[in-house]
Design a protein around this motif. Structure first.
Motif, PDB file in Angstrom:
ATOM      1  N   PRO A   1     -40.427  23.514  21.101  1.00 55.42           N
ATOM      2  CA  PRO A   1     -39.499  24.641  21.322  1.00 55.42           C
ATOM      3  C   PRO A   1     -39.488  25.685  20.197  1.00 55.42           C
ATOM      4  O   PRO A   1     -38.448  25.993  19.607  1.00 55.42           O
ATOM      5  CB  PRO A   1     -38.139  23.934  21.421  1.00 55.42           C
TER       6      PRO A   1
ATOM      7  N   PHE B   1     -36.973  28.684  20.296  1.00 57.56           N
ATOM      8  CA  PHE B   1     -35.532  28.402  20.292  1.00 57.56           C
ATOM      9  C   PHE B   1     -35.103  27.801  18.951  1.00 57.56           C
ATOM     10  O   PHE B   1     -34.081  27.131  18.868  1.00 57.56           O
ATOM     11  CB  PHE B   1     -35.189  27.416  21.415  1.00 57.56           C
ATOM     12  N   ALA B   2     -35.891  28.024  17.922  1.00 61.07           N
ATOM     13  CA  ALA B   2     -35.623  27.415  16.620  1.00 61.07           C
ATOM     14  C   ALA B   2     -34.221  27.769  16.133  1.00 61.07           C
ATOM     15  O   ALA B   2     -33.787  28.920  16.199  1.00 61.07           O
ATOM     16  CB  ALA B   2     -36.660  27.876  15.610  1.00 61.07           C
ATOM     17  N   GLY B   3     -33.494  26.760  15.680  1.00 68.42           N
ATOM     18  CA  GLY B   3     -32.191  26.956  15.061  1.00 68.42           C
ATOM     19  C   GLY B   3     -31.016  27.045  16.010  1.00 68.42           C
ATOM     20  O   GLY B   3     -29.880  27.254  15.584  1.00 68.42           O
ATOM     21  N   THR B   4     -31.253  26.851  17.312  1.00 71.68           N
ATOM     22  CA  THR B   4     -30.155  27.006  18.249  1.00 71.68           C
ATOM     23  C   THR B   4     -30.237  25.984  19.384  1.00 71.68           C
ATOM     24  O   THR B   4     -31.265  25.322  19.548  1.00 71.68           O
ATOM     25  CB  THR B   4     -30.144  28.433  18.842  1.00 71.68           C
ATOM     26  N   TYR B   5     -29.159  25.874  20.159  1.00 69.72           N
ATOM     27  CA  TYR B   5     -29.214  25.060  21.373  1.00 69.72           C
ATOM     28  C   TYR B   5     -28.936  25.936  22.603  1.00 69.72           C
ATOM     29  O   TYR B   5     -28.999  25.486  23.723  1.00 69.72           O
ATOM     30  CB  TYR B   5     -28.189  23.908  21.326  1.00 69.72           C
TER      31      TYR B   5
ATOM     32  N   PHE C   1     -26.948  25.099  33.587  1.00 69.77           N
ATOM     33  CA  PHE C   1     -26.363  23.924  34.248  1.00 69.77           C
ATOM     34  C   PHE C   1     -25.978  22.859  33.216  1.00 69.77           C
ATOM     35  O   PHE C   1     -26.153  21.663  33.442  1.00 69.77           O
ATOM     36  CB  PHE C   1     -27.317  23.316  35.285  1.00 69.77           C
ATOM     37  N   GLY C   2     -25.462  23.310  32.086  1.00 71.59           N
ATOM     38  CA  GLY C   2     -24.987  22.380  31.065  1.00 71.59           C
ATOM     39  C   GLY C   2     -26.053  21.815  30.152  1.00 71.59           C
ATOM     40  O   GLY C   2     -25.745  21.062  29.234  1.00 71.59           O
ATOM     41  N   LEU C   3     -27.315  22.173  30.401  1.00 73.62           N
ATOM     42  CA  LEU C   3     -28.400  21.672  29.567  1.00 73.62           C
ATOM     43  C   LEU C   3     -29.045  22.829  28.801  1.00 73.62           C
ATOM     44  O   LEU C   3     -29.182  23.923  29.348  1.00 73.62           O
ATOM     45  CB  LEU C   3     -29.467  20.976  30.426  1.00 73.62           C
ATOM     46  N   PRO C   4     -29.484  22.585  27.564  1.00 80.13           N
ATOM     47  CA  PRO C   4     -30.132  23.653  26.806  1.00 80.13           C
ATOM     48  C   PRO C   4     -31.396  24.138  27.506  1.00 80.13           C
ATOM     49  O   PRO C   4     -32.195  23.323  27.983  1.00 80.13           O
ATOM     50  CB  PRO C   4     -30.468  22.994  25.473  1.00 80.13           C
TER      51      PRO C   4
ATOM     52  N   TRP D   1     -34.010  25.338  26.193  1.00 82.67           N
ATOM     53  CA  TRP D   1     -35.219  24.905  25.488  1.00 82.67           C
ATOM     54  C   TRP D   1     -35.657  23.528  25.977  1.00 82.67           C
ATOM     55  O   TRP D   1     -36.864  23.261  26.087  1.00 82.67           O
ATOM     56  CB  TRP D   1     -35.017  24.892  23.970  1.00 82.67           C
ATOM     57  N   PHE D   2     -34.689  22.665  26.277  1.00 82.19           N
ATOM     58  CA  PHE D   2     -34.985  21.323  26.767  1.00 82.19           C
ATOM     59  C   PHE D   2     -35.695  21.410  28.127  1.00 82.19           C
ATOM     60  O   PHE D   2     -36.691  20.716  28.369  1.00 82.19           O
ATOM     61  CB  PHE D   2     -33.678  20.531  26.878  1.00 82.19           C
TER      62      PHE D   2
ATOM     63  N   CYS E   1     -39.307  22.722  27.674  1.00 84.40           N
ATOM     64  CA  CYS E   1     -40.187  21.662  27.152  1.00 84.40           C
ATOM     65  C   CYS E   1     -40.506  20.639  28.239  1.00 84.40           C
ATOM     66  O   CYS E   1     -41.638  20.156  28.355  1.00 84.40           O
ATOM     67  CB  CYS E   1     -39.530  20.954  25.971  1.00 84.40           C
ATOM     68  N   LEU E   2     -39.502  20.321  29.019  1.00 85.41           N
ATOM     69  CA  LEU E   2     -39.694  19.355  30.108  1.00 85.41           C
ATOM     70  C   LEU E   2     -40.690  19.908  31.133  1.00 85.41           C
ATOM     71  O   LEU E   2     -41.575  19.184  31.612  1.00 85.41           O
ATOM     72  CB  LEU E   2     -38.340  19.098  30.770  1.00 85.41           C
TER      73      LEU E   2
ATOM     74  N   VAL F   1     -32.357  22.834  18.245  1.00 89.69           N
ATOM     75  CA  VAL F   1     -33.728  22.766  17.728  1.00 89.69           C
ATOM     76  C   VAL F   1     -33.673  23.024  16.220  1.00 89.69           C
ATOM     77  O   VAL F   1     -32.936  23.902  15.778  1.00 89.69           O
ATOM     78  CB  VAL F   1     -34.601  23.837  18.417  1.00 89.69           C
ATOM     79  N   PRO F   2     -34.428  22.294  15.415  1.00 91.56           N
ATOM     80  CA  PRO F   2     -34.464  22.592  13.975  1.00 91.56           C
ATOM     81  C   PRO F   2     -34.873  24.037  13.737  1.00 91.56           C
ATOM     82  O   PRO F   2     -35.631  24.618  14.512  1.00 91.56           O
ATOM     83  CB  PRO F   2     -35.531  21.631  13.439  1.00 91.56           C
ATOM     84  N   SER F   3     -34.377  24.629  12.665  1.00 93.14           N
ATOM     85  CA  SER F   3     -34.632  26.057  12.439  1.00 93.14           C
ATOM     86  C   SER F   3     -35.977  26.315  11.769  1.00 93.14           C
ATOM     87  O   SER F   3     -36.489  27.430  11.824  1.00 93.14           O
ATOM     88  CB  SER F   3     -33.502  26.665  11.600  1.00 93.14           C
TER      89      SER F   3
END
Lengths: 75, 503
Positions: A22, A25-29, A34-37, A39-40, A43-44, B233-235
């Motif tokens: 990801p 999306f570095a440094g964030t969620y 739908f309640g899921l990040p 970035w997740f 990646c999926l 996610v790590p920064s």
């Protein structure tokens, strides 16, 4: 006779592997979808595409033994 | 610290009955004949079909790590454990780079162990010895992981009623009886049962614990409240590159060099069986590893904080908490974990004893040994290895994930001489040996020196780079002798000269 060691295959693999990490999306969620990040989910999805592509490569670009060993038997 | 009541003595009885069934399967495999001959004992006579090969791959690949080490990893890093999917896929991808040609060569020249290829291609006793010893040393941690996983299982599932040592000694004893009686044929028969069970158990566990929390979105919501760093996610882009993108590469190259994975190439009945077995594995990677991620996340929100090594018990503790009202599901997951441990450990043990007997004993001690003698010595080696590993794993020194990484960083050094040997006719014997030694020494030196990484490269990748530089450089500067090149071309490359593409 076909082998999986072709440049275009591994370029696609490299791109899919890149998107399975990801970076964007570095440094964030956030954001959440739908309640899921997001970035997740990205990646999926990249991992899912990699599964499908790997299966395609195995089924369509790996044909070696029959050709080689048959030629040996015929020789 | 116990996070719940856990399973009682009757679970131990059920486990014993279940494991006894494996021993009986092994016994019937022995009775079916052929397990005393080395090729039969170690590779099932090279007749394994696609479906059985799939279950063998599934059961071997998804080990005790699936139920303990990987959920522990997921607990420690959170949602970023979704990267475990590409980590594991990378092993299949690396496998794809060598399996097609290695399969053809193994059929033509009747290889038994991974070192057979290296010895044949490079005509070097030193390289055979080096590769064999190296494979053996790097795979022993993998066996350690399995016995330690059972130790964690006994503690976690029982809510602390049984000790870590009890689990380790128990599984060591059962495994001994199982592998001694069976050989590859019996192990593979049992793996059809084990593969189905472990797949069902890990999926059932994940679905249960997540639904008990109200779904994945609810889990993420709670995780944001208690541990937001495990959802974000790590920064650091450097950290993402080192610990994920490049680590995927290292994981793939190292994982593809497990000797039992290399030997699965030899054991396949046909190329078609091998292809189909592999394709069947792929969606299961996705499914099982997604379950592992979910389990780790639920552990973050549901359990009291776990220590670094204790985190490897996250699944066992989660299920142990539910043992009171979901008893049979907890038993099912417990048996699934035992299946995962047994199947992988058995495959690794067979691989290890085949290397000790065929690569060391037969080549350096008793060249005139008969097939029966080799198989008998294989059984003795199995006993010695298992007793040693059981003793070593009684005191867990590090996490199962860390043990995994250490062995991959060494194993990946063996990938380079294999792949260069298969695709580069000029690649010489002296370059293969020099590169391998340089790579191993680099990894060992960095680890012993406490150097965790150089820029974005972990010790394994640093060693791989040195390995490549030495191997390629030496080949270009001092090409192989003409006789070696001629032999290599005729024996290993003339086979693959371009033919019209056959649909």
């Amino acid at each position: 006779m076909r082998e999986p060691l072709q440049a275009w295959i591994w370029i696609i693999v490299g791109v899919l592997l890149f998107f399975s990490v990801p970076y964007f999306f570095a440094g964030t969620y956030e954001p959440l979808v739908f309640g899921l990040p997001l970035w997740f989910l990205v990646c999926l999805a990249a991992s899912g595409l990699l599964v499908a592509f790997t299966g395609y490569v195995i089924l369509r670009h790996w044909r070696l033994a029959d050709a080689v060993l048959k030629d040996e038997d015929d020789a | 610290m116990s996070n719940g009541q856990g399973l009682g003595f009757e679970a131990l009885i059920l486990l014993s009955l279940y494991l006894l069934s494996h021993i009986l399967i092994g016994y019937f495999a022995f009775r079916s004949g052929g397990t005393w001959v080395a090729k039969d004992y170690f590779l099932g006579g090279k007749t394994t079909g696609a479906v059985v090969l799939f279950f063998a791959m599934l059961a071997t690949k998804f080990s005790g790590n699936t139920f303990f080490g990987l959920p522990g990893r997921s607990y420690r890093i959170g949602l970023l454990a979704v990267s475990l999917i590409p980590f594991t896929l990378a092993i299949s991808l690396a496998f794809l780079t060598y399996a097609p040609r290695l399969y053809v060569l193994s059929k033509k020249y009747d290889y038994l162990t991974p070192a057979d290829y290296y010895a044949d291609r490079f005509q070097s006793h030193t390289l055979r010895l080096c590769v064999s010893v190296f494979f053996i040393l790097t795979v022993i941690p993998y066996l350690l992981i399995q016995t330690a996983a059972m130790g964690h299982a006994f503690v976690g599932f029982s809510g602390g009623q049984y000790s870590f040592s009890t689990g380790v000694v128990y599984i060591g004893t059962v495994m001994l009886a199982y592998v001694l009686l069976s050989g590859w044929r019996g192990v593979v028969w049992a793996e059809v049962l084990q593969g189905s069970l472990l797949l069902g158990a890990i999926v059932a566990a994940a679905v249960f614990v997540v639904s008990h929390q109200g779904g994945l979105a609810a889990v993420v919501d709670r995780a944001l409240a208690v541990a937001p760093d495990k959802v974000a996610v790590p920064s650091s882009l450097t950290e993402l590159t080192r610990s994920y993108f490049l680590a995927i590469l290292a994981f793939g190259l190292g994982g593809a060099m497990y000797p039992q994975i290399v030997q699965s190439v030899y054991a396949a009945r046909s190329e078609r069986a091998l292809r189909r077995g592999l394709v069947l594995m792929l969606p299961n990677y996705f499914l099982i590893l997604l379950c592992v991620v979910l389990i780790g996340m639920v552990g973050i929100v549901q359990l009291d904080p776990l220590g670094t090594i204790e985190a490897d018990q996250v699944l066992a503790q989660l299920m142990g908490q539910h043992a009171g009202h979901a008893y049979w599901l907890t038993i099912f997951v417990f048996l699934g974990a035992a299946a995962a441990v047994m199947s992988t450990a058995a495959g690794v043990l067979l691989s290890l004893s085949s290397m000790l007997t065929h690569d060391i004993y037969r080549h350096y001690l008793r060249p005139q040994a008969s097939e029966n003698e080799i198989a008998a010595v294989g059984r003795v080696c199995t006993v010695l290895i298992l007793v040693s590993v059981t003793a070593l794993s009684l005191q867990p020194l590090t996490t199962l994930w860390q043990l995994t990484i250490i062995k991959f960083e060494f194993l990946m050094q063996l990938y380079l001489p294999l792949i260069l040997g298969l695709y580069w006719p000029r690649f010489s014997s002296r370059a293969a040996l020099a590169g391998l030694l340089a790579g191993i020494l680099t990894v060992a030196g960095l680890m012993l020196g406490g150097v965790s990484h150089i820029w974005v490269c972990d010790p394994g990748l640093c060693g791989f780079a040195v390995n490549a530089a030495v191997a390629v450089g030496l080949t270009l500067l001092r090409p192989a002798e003409t006789a070696e090149q001629r032999r290599t071309q005729a024996r290993f490359f003339a086979l693959f000269s371009t033919n019209p593409d056959k649909a």
